[in-house]
Design an enzyme around this catalytic site. Structure first.
Site, PDB file in Angstrom:
ATOM      1  CB  VAL A 198       1.126   1.606  12.282  1.00 60.31           C
ATOM      2  CG1 VAL A 198       1.072   1.988  13.795  1.00 60.31           C
ATOM      3  CG2 VAL A 198       2.013   2.500  11.548  1.00 60.31           C
ATOM      4  CE  LYS A 199       3.657   2.814   6.613  1.00 62.17           C
ATOM      5  NZ  LYS A 199       4.429   3.356   7.794  1.00 62.17           N
ATOM      6  CG  HIS A 200       0.165  -3.838   5.204  1.00 58.09           C
ATOM      7  ND1 HIS A 200       0.750  -2.587   4.427  1.00 58.09           N
ATOM      8  CD2 HIS A 200      -0.950  -3.801   4.672  1.00 58.09           C
ATOM      9  CE1 HIS A 200      -0.234  -1.898   3.868  1.00 58.09           C
ATOM     10  NE2 HIS A 200      -1.385  -2.708   4.111  1.00 58.09           N
TER      11      HIS A 200
END
Length: 377
Positions: free
Chosen positions: A180-182
């Protein structure tokens, strides 16, 4: 269901991973170093240490700073539990400072009030993708001879009001590459520092406390290694780092999309009497890992359930860490410890935002929430 966060993988990413799978190294090889160098260059630091998760990076940071039993480390309550757990892993005590009500970033005034003669470090969390007040926090650290750790897991690509990259400001900063991170490596994390000795300690720590890894032994044509410290197997694979290198090339585009979508939300909620986005400090470049708003506490549960029933994967970030049963049992925490954070928690709702979304979906998410709140009694 439109999730609150989601990875974005394309054919270039898949091809990069396949290339490593067909090569000689699957783990602890040259692709790990290439990924470390790429992120270090992007952030503007001299050392990057890739590990198996953001949690592992936090643990490595605590080890490198020699946090030990009897020590205290000041942390934020509005974060994932790992930000505090890493202190406990070292036998030390996490001390929760309150947050600013409009940003939910750790409040330097509260930090200063929590310092004792046992305090050794501060862990600042760049909540949702906005940098903390590092200037104030560094001043506190200098006054009391403390170390500063930046939990930048939400903030890859963010900049503070002085143009400094998140991850380049603290003594050690950490990143997460969860899906879910960049950018993602599946699972994975990284510790960043300009201090070569700290980096060396963290490299040893991720490899069982052993002073040389398999790649280095291969280059030097030797079997000799020594376990210098009690470390962990926190290594990351070349497979994961191949994905990370490919994802890093797309980071600026991902950030641009996140910022555009966040701006759409902000426009739609402008002057809304029940939906209040968090404040963005003047001059910062927000990375928008999360798009979190405040809604009336008495309507939050109904809004959460109804949004999910209509296909919007909203979430709540976060249950205050000091509310968790483990911390209540072992550290005697509970309600009243951080009143600003506790009041904010009752109103928090994270809306979907990730690079795979369109402005039409943002519009639909915002309008659906507006309708739900209007219909809530």
């Amino acid at each position: 269901m439109i999730p609150y966060g989601k990875h974005h993988i394309d054919e270039d990413d898949i091809a990069a991973v396949v290339e490593v799978l067909r090569g000689d190294w699957l783990t602890t090889g040259p692709t790990v170093t290439d990924f470390e160098n790429g992120v270090a260059k992007y952030i503007g630091v001299t050392n990057a240490v890739a590990v198996s998760s953001g949690t592992a990076a936090l643990h490595a940071a605590m080890f490198a700073l020699e946090i030990k039993p009897g020590d205290e480390v000041i942390v934020s309550p509005i974060t994932f539990a790992a930000s505090a757990n890493c202190v406990v892993y070292m036998g030390a005590t996490p001390v929760f400072a309150d947050v600013e009500p409009d940003t939910l970033l750790i409040d330097p005034k509260s930090v200063a009030e929590k310092i004792t003669n046992k305090t050794r470090a501060i862990i600042a969390v760049d909540y949702a993708g906005q940098t903390c007040d590092y200037k104030a926090l560094k001043a506190i650290c200098e006054e009391f001879n403390l170390k500063l750790v930046g939990d930048c897991c939400h903030a890859l690509g963010a900049k503070d009001e002085h143009g400094q990259q998140a991850g380049s400001i603290a003594d050690i900063s950490v990143l997460s590459f969860h899906p879910v991170k960049h950018i993602t490596t599946g699972e994975g994390g990284m510790a960043l520092t300009n201090n070569h000795e700290l980096a060396k300690k963290m490299r040893t720590f991720r490899n069982h406390g052993i002073d040389v890894d398999a790649s280095t032994r291969s280059q030097k044509c030797t079997w000799v290694y020594e376990m210098q410290e009690l470390g962990y197997n926190y290594r990351i694979t070349d497979i994961q780092c191949a994905l990370g290198i490919s994802q890093l090339k797309k980071l600026d585009n991902f950030l641009q999309i996140r910022r555009q979508l966040a701006a759409k939300y902000r426009f739609l909620f402008l002057n809304h009497y029940e939906i209040k986005p968090l404040k963005i400090k003047k001059g910062v470049e927000h990375a928008f890992h999360l798009y979190t708003v405040k809604v009336p506490a008495n309507k939050r549960k109904a809004a959460f359930e109804e949004m999910r029933s209509q296909g919007f994967g909203v979430n709540v970030h976060y249950i205050p860490v000091h509310y968790h049963p483990y911390y209540k049992k072992h550290f005697n925490t509970g309600a009243g410890l951080c009143p600003v954070a506790e009041a904010a928690y009752e109103e928090l709702l994270t809306l979907p935002l990730h690079p795979g979304m369109t402005e039409r979906q943002i519009d639909s998410s915002a309008k659906t929430l507006d309708t739900i709140l209007k219909n809530c009694k």
